[in-house]
Design an enzyme around this catalytic site. Structure first.
Site, short mmCIF file in Angstrom:
data_model
loop_
_atom_site.label_atom_id
_atom_site.label_comp_id
_atom_site.label_asym_id
_atom_site.label_seq_id
_atom_site.Cartn_x
_atom_site.Cartn_y
_atom_site.Cartn_z
CB CYS A 195 -7.34 -37.57 -6.65
SG CYS A 195 -6.88 -36.07 -7.46
CG ASN A 196 -10.75 -35.16 -9.66
OD1 ASN A 196 -11.25 -35.31 -8.55
ND2 ASN A 196 -10.21 -34.03 -10.06
CG HIS A 255 -14.42 -40.82 -22.09
ND1 HIS A 255 -15.19 -39.92 -21.38
CD2 HIS A 255 -13.61 -41.40 -21.18
CE1 HIS A 255 -14.87 -39.97 -20.10
NE2 HIS A 255 -13.90 -40.87 -19.95
N GLY A 314 -1.21 -10.39 7.57
CA GLY A 314 -2.29 -11.31 7.93
C GLY A 314 -1.93 -12.68 7.40
CB ALA A 315 -0.37 -15.45 8.90
CB SER A 331 -2.19 -14.55 2.97
OG SER A 331 -2.26 -15.12 4.25
#
Lengths: 419, 272
Positions: A50-51, A99, A189-190, A194
């Protein structure tokens, strides 16, 4: 050397272009035979993540091949040529080797030191081997690149330290609990952070995840995602004694977990180690809780410090990695140069062996009187004389080839022996 | 004689492994520690063969006299540490264990020539059992202390939130605590049996189990402290920092008392 590497990566090309160009493994499998059919291209490997998209090939004619490869790449993306031209880079010969070594060692990656690229490169190589688009040069080059990547990984600390907050938390958890298998986690806390941390933890084999959230529906939602247990928000202290790691990330204005609550939970806990991670701003956990024995409290700043320090370490380790790569490029060059003398050596040996064979045949009449063992001894003697005579000239040829560009010995040997 | 040569070779290899372990700490890399663990294993094998050779070739009862006792102490430490490596990968712990082994081995080598010859009184399997069991127990406590020191260091590193590379290099708290516990758990019954064997033998030789000898008093005191520590661990659930600190304190006390006792007090237990 006639090696050409052409490609684009996250530094040279914007996402819009990369996503158009990215080749699936099916695309690569189609592209490889297409590439090798071109007369200018003798060997090719095609790497697409993807890069980055990179095509590395062993070509017959440098300039011609670059043009062919470029038009091949333009053909994949169906994009404006002028725009693509700006994103492409072309490396030749030793620059291409360097490279490729940098890419495989993850020095060229978006997150320097990330481990996936080596696997992706191995996969690209495997596909090329399957389609028989590699030969002596690219086989050697690929294996050398894998070796360099391994060296960089073991000899430098480039891949060693976590460079994201959630991963830094996981690394710390491992330094407290050793193995995370079977440990249980409470998320208070969702939120997104987290969730990310929970994913990392699950990948490390964490057993149970409890999720407490002010909006219970959200807790249930996330619990379904991780096969965890939703907990009503005001009842989270009850599960505290059962968990080993707490990740707090609520939007509460004050502390929701104080020292007494932690101390009480710890008394009821069989296994008296507790890792508290407070990634909320403002903070969720009273810093005083971290004073309790066997309780380790990290807040977002602490984790960020760890990450920053690790980034610095990676940067300085990258310098060492570049040195290793420079060394290995030289080593590869040395090997490559010996290729130039290989045909001469083969011809020289062939000629000598031909002479031995011919003389043995001419002497067949008197040799006939000998038994098999005596004959084989004479053959062995002849072969070993040839080897002894050729040893120094061949060594000389190899040494010369790795030192100089011009090869007077090769010319001399060819003339003297009429090869 | 062969045994002594092997002992010296083992000492050199132990030293080498300690140096490589040091390199691991210095360079903040685990790789050298792996190599050092291999070296220590080699040293242990050589060391073991030195005992076998002394026993078979030189036909000496091993483990009588200061040289043998110290050498055996070091041997148990190395063996215990390496055995722990099978279960938990705490390679760098060797950086704390190996120097202790080296120091003990060096002292043993100084005692090589002289030392108390085995007197007629010290023959018999009961004495051998007494010495071997007690030494094994104490050597295990020494390993427990090394793990304890490392635990306290790692604990404070994580607490101070600094020195990420050292935190990464050091083993996990859980593994260190486990080693500390296992050494205590196995060391305690062995020491108990060792003391019992000694007291039976004392009954035979001196006519009484107990002489109010300084060494006996100290040992019993340490035994009591270890019993307390083991009890707290098993029943009360002590763990981590407190357990590490206690095991370290008790061992230090035991070591200091034994040395002070040897230097300043008259003891009937004057064999080592």
């Amino acid at each position: 050397m006639q090696l050409v590497l052409i490609g684009m990566n996250h530094k040279t090309a914007p996402l819009e272009i990369r996503e158009r160009l990215q080749l699936s493994s099916g695309d690569v499998e189609r592209a490889l035979p297409e590439l090798i059919r071109m007369t200018e291209i003798r060997e090719a490997i095609c790497l697409s993540t993807c890069n980055r998209v990179e095509v590395i090939s062993h070509v017959t004619d440098g300039e011609q091949a670059v043009a062919v490869l470029k038009s091949f790449i333009y053909g994949q993306g169906n994009l404006d040529i002028a725009e693509m031209e700006r994103c492409l880079y072309v490396y030749r010969d030793l620059e291409a080797v360097r490279h490729l070594f940098r890419v495989t060692s993850s020095l060229d990656s978006m997150v320097m030191g990330e481990p996936q690229i080596l696997g992706q490169m191995k996969e690209a190589y495997r596909m090329a081997v399957d389609h028989r688009t590699t030969g002596v040069l690219l086989n050697r080059l690929s294996h050398h690149a894998f070796l360099v990547a391994k060296r960089v990984r073991t000899e430098t600390g480039i891949a060693g330290n976590a460079v994201s907050v959630s991963y830094a938390a996981v690394e710390l958890a491992k330094k407290i609990f050793g193995n995370l298998k079977g440990k249980s986690v409470l998320l208070i806390g969702a939120g997104e952070m987290s969730e990310l941390a929970a994913r990392h933890l699950l990948r490390q084999g964490v057993g149970r995840i409890h999720i407490a959230n002010r909006t219970y529906a959200r807790a249930e939602e996330m619990a379904a995602l991780f096969q965890g247990t939703p907990v009503a928000f005001d009842r989270f202290p009850e599960v505290l004694p059962e968990v080993d790691i707490v990740i707090a990330s609520t939007g509460a204005p004050g502390y929701i977990l104080n020292k007494e609550m932690v101390a009480m939970a710890l008394r009821r806990k069989r296994d008296r180690l507790l890792f508290l991670i407070d990634i909320a701003v403002p903070r969720d956990i009273d810093p005083a809780a971290g004073e309790i024995e066997n309780v380790y409290l990290y807040n977002i700043d602490h984790l960020q410090d760890v990450v920053d320090a690790n980034r610095e370490v990676r940067k300085s380790e990258a310098m060492k990695a570049e040195e290793i790569i420079a060394e290995e490029v030289t080593a590869f060059e040395k090997w490559f140069n010996t290729l130039a003398v290989v045909p001469t050596i083969v011809a020289l040996r062939g000629k000598m062996e031909g002479i031995v064979r011919g003389e043995m045949e001419r002497s067949a009449r008197w040799l006939g009187g000998l038994d098999a063992e005596e004959r084989s001894r004479i053959e062995w003697l002849a072969a070993s004389i040839v080897n002894k005579i050729l040893h120094d000239p061949i060594t000389g040829l190899k040494e010369e080839s790795s030192e100089k560009d011009e090869l007077p010995y090769v010319a001399a040997v060819r003339r003297l022996f009429k090869l | 004689m062969m045994g002594i040569v092997l002992f010296k070779v083992a000492l050199v290899v132990y030293l080498a492994s300690a140096v490589v372990y040091g390199g691991s700490l210095w360079g903040r890399r685990v790789m050298p520690a792996r190599f050092a663990t291999g070296l220590m294993f080699a040293a242990l094998v050589i060391h073991t063969s030195s005992f076998i050779s002394r026993w078979l070739v030189d036909e000496m009862t091993p483990i009588i006299g200061l040289y043998d006792v110290l050498s055996f102490f070091a041997w148990v430490m190395a063996a215990a540490y390496l055995a722990m490596q099978l279960r938990t990968k705490t390679r760098v712990l060797g950086a704390f264990v190996s120097p202790v082994i080296c120091v003990i081995m060096v002292i043993a080598s100084v005692e090589l020539g002289g030392g108390v010859g085995a007197s007629a009184m010290l023959k018999g399997s009961l004495v051998t059992a007494h010495v071997m069991l007690s030494i094994t127990g104490e050597a295990l406590f020494a390993v427990a202390s090394c793990a304890g020191i490392m635990y306290l260091l790692q604990d404070s590193l994580i607490r101070r939130k600094k020195e990420g590379s050292l935190i990464r290099l050091f083993p996990s708290l859980r593994d260190l605590d486990r080693i500390n516990y296992l050494c205590l758990f196995w060391g305690f019954p062995l020491l108990t049996l060792g003391i019992l064997a000694g007291s039976f033998w004392a009954r035979i030789v001196w006519g009484s189990h107990w002489q109010w000898d300084s060494k006996q008093v100290w040992t019993l005191l340490a035994w009591g402290l270890y019993a307390f520590l083991l009890h707290q661990r098993l029943v009360i659930g002590w763990q981590g920092r407190k357990a590490a600190r206690w095991s370290l304190m008790v061992f230090t006390a035991l070591a200091v008392l034994l040395i002070v006792g040897k230097l300043f007090f008259q003891t009937v237990h004057n064999f080592m």
